[in-house]
Scaffold this active site. Structure first.
Site, PDB file in Angstrom:
ATOM      1  N   GLU A 208      -9.600  -4.021  -6.848  1.00  0.00           N
ATOM      2  CA  GLU A 208      -9.325  -2.906  -5.933  1.00  0.00           C
ATOM      3  C   GLU A 208      -9.084  -1.603  -6.681  1.00  0.00           C
ATOM      4  OE1 GLU A 208      -5.736  -2.720  -3.533  1.00  0.00           O
ATOM      5  OE2 GLU A 208      -4.863  -4.346  -4.705  1.00  0.00           O
TER       6      GLU A 208
ATOM      7  N   HIS B  16      -7.578  -5.610  -0.727  1.00  0.00           N
ATOM      8  CA  HIS B  16      -6.347  -4.845  -0.581  1.00  0.00           C
ATOM      9  C   HIS B  16      -5.379  -5.542   0.373  1.00  0.00           C
ATOM     10  CE1 HIS B  16      -3.790  -1.332  -0.541  1.00  0.00           C
ATOM     11  NE2 HIS B  16      -3.967  -1.144   0.759  1.00  0.00           N
TER      12      HIS B  16
ATOM     13  N   SER C 170       0.839  -1.200   0.000  1.00  0.00           N
ATOM     14  CA  SER C 170       0.000   0.000   0.000  1.00  0.00           C
ATOM     15  C   SER C 170       0.877   1.254   0.000  1.00  0.00           C
ATOM     16  CB  SER C 170      -0.946  -0.034   1.203  1.00  0.00           C
ATOM     17  OG  SER C 170      -1.983   0.900   1.061  1.00  0.00           O
TER      18      SER C 170
END
Length: 364
Positions: free
Chosen positions: A280, A310, A186
């Protein structure tokens, strides 16, 4: 393997880019995606609604998010994992390695440096300790998990300075740059690219490879807001990713494009592996990173995981898809470092996989 239609314009630019779909989503993953979309996604959408209607105080929200990691201390890694804290002047890190791997203080053969996710405002060593321990074990090398400064204590440019300092630490310890894999998920996935570019620009040797899991690499959510995955993402909407940018990255309401990793100079970056979900909202970030790698002739493997949420790799205890994804990461690390696996470690890994095996009959 098949190339997704949305990436048809990427691969022809250079033959250094490979995009594939590793597997069909298991039944467990499809169920998890549906449950998360009906629960966590609804909660985070409510937070976005509250912010939009001046009912969510950013100061209170940040006070809560920055304390989440303390509550996740019980997420311990499997038995046999070794841990050691490393203190830096403004942040901390933690060595994580398996008992079958040499202590990083005694042998500097190779290493992974890991930057956790959390939107630059949450998570840390506790939230990611179990995940990175599994990655370190599968990759066969020690891993330095970096707990960099986050919003509101630091701007993303200061966060990057922490990443560079941690990378310099590895070099100073005697690890050769080409034997270091830069990795993150991320926000940490985006920081992995930023670190490699910063190392090049500051005259530091380039790391051996980059691995980015669901990288958040564009702090401007404009493209994500019109992407079809804005509806299908199981956890966070495009507007959800806009909140940390609004609360702690933008200055006087403005985002400098140079802060976003997708807008950097990709020339000379090392071989790269990107994992992202087909559903996503960060898929366009991964696609843009792939295009930039193609333009700069950077060797890239882009793996798009079917119907995943995610950073689904964190659920490797439960999901066969996540275990497969981590196996892909481990194989990439092994290929990059070209490190033969000792017989005793191979046997230990085999025993672990047998003990963790889950019946996935009928999961696809």
């Amino acid at each position: 393997m098949t190339t997704p239609p949305c990436l048809s314009a990427v691969a022809p630019i250079r033959d250094t880019v490979v995009a594939d779909l590793p597997r069909r989503a298991s039944r467990r993953l499809r169920i998890a995606h549906a449950v998360l979309h009906a629960t966590v996604r609804k909660g985070l959408d409510a937070a976005v609604w509250g912010d939009r209607h001046d009912m969510l105080n950013p100061r209170v929200a940040l006070a809560i998010s920055t304390r989440v990691d303390h509550l996740l201390w019980p997420l311990r890694p499997r038995r046999g994992t070794r841990l050691r804290t490393v203190d830096f002047p403004k942040f901390r890190a933690e060595w994580v390695w398996d008992r079958t791997v040499a202590d990083p203080n005694s042998e500097q053969r190779a290493a992974i440096i890991y930057f956790h996710g959390g939107g630059l405002l949450a998570c840390g060593l506790n939230s990611h300790r179990r995940l990175v321990a599994r990655i370190a074990r599968t990759g066969g090398v020690p891993l330095l998990n970096v707990d960099y400064r986050q919003i509101p204590a630091a701007h993303v440019t200061e966060t990057l300075e922490d990443c560079v300092e941690a990378y310099r630490y590895l070099l100073d310890q005697g690890f050769m740059a080409e034997r270091i894999v830069v990795m993150g998920d991320s926000a940490g996935g985006g920081l992995s690219f930023s670190l490699a570019m910063a190392a090049r620009d500051r005259g530091l040797p380039m790391p051996g490879a980059i691995v980015a899991l669901s990288p958040w690499a564009n702090y401007d959510s404009t493209i994500r807001q019109t992407h079809p995955n804005n509806r299908t993402d199981a956890l966070v909407s495009a507007d959800g990713y806009a909140l940390p940018a609004q609360w702690g990255i933008a200055i006087d309401g403005e985002l400098d494009p140079s802060w976003s990793p997708v807008n950097g100079n990709f020339t000379g970056l090392p071989p790269t592996l990107i994992h992202v979900s087909s559903t996503e909202v960060l898929l366009p970030d991964a696609e843009t990173l792939a295009a930039r790698c193609a333009e700069a002739a950077v060797p890239l493997t882009l793996q798009i995981w079917d119907n995943a949420f995610h950073v689904f790799q964190v659920a490797a205890d439960l999901l066969p898809d996540a275990r497969d994804a981590i196996a892909e990461i481990g194989a990439f690390v092994q290929r990059t470092l070209d490190t033969p696996m000792p017989a005793e470690r191979a046997a230990a890994l085999l025993d672990t996989r047998r003990s963790e095996s889950i019946d996935v009959r009928g999961n696809g």
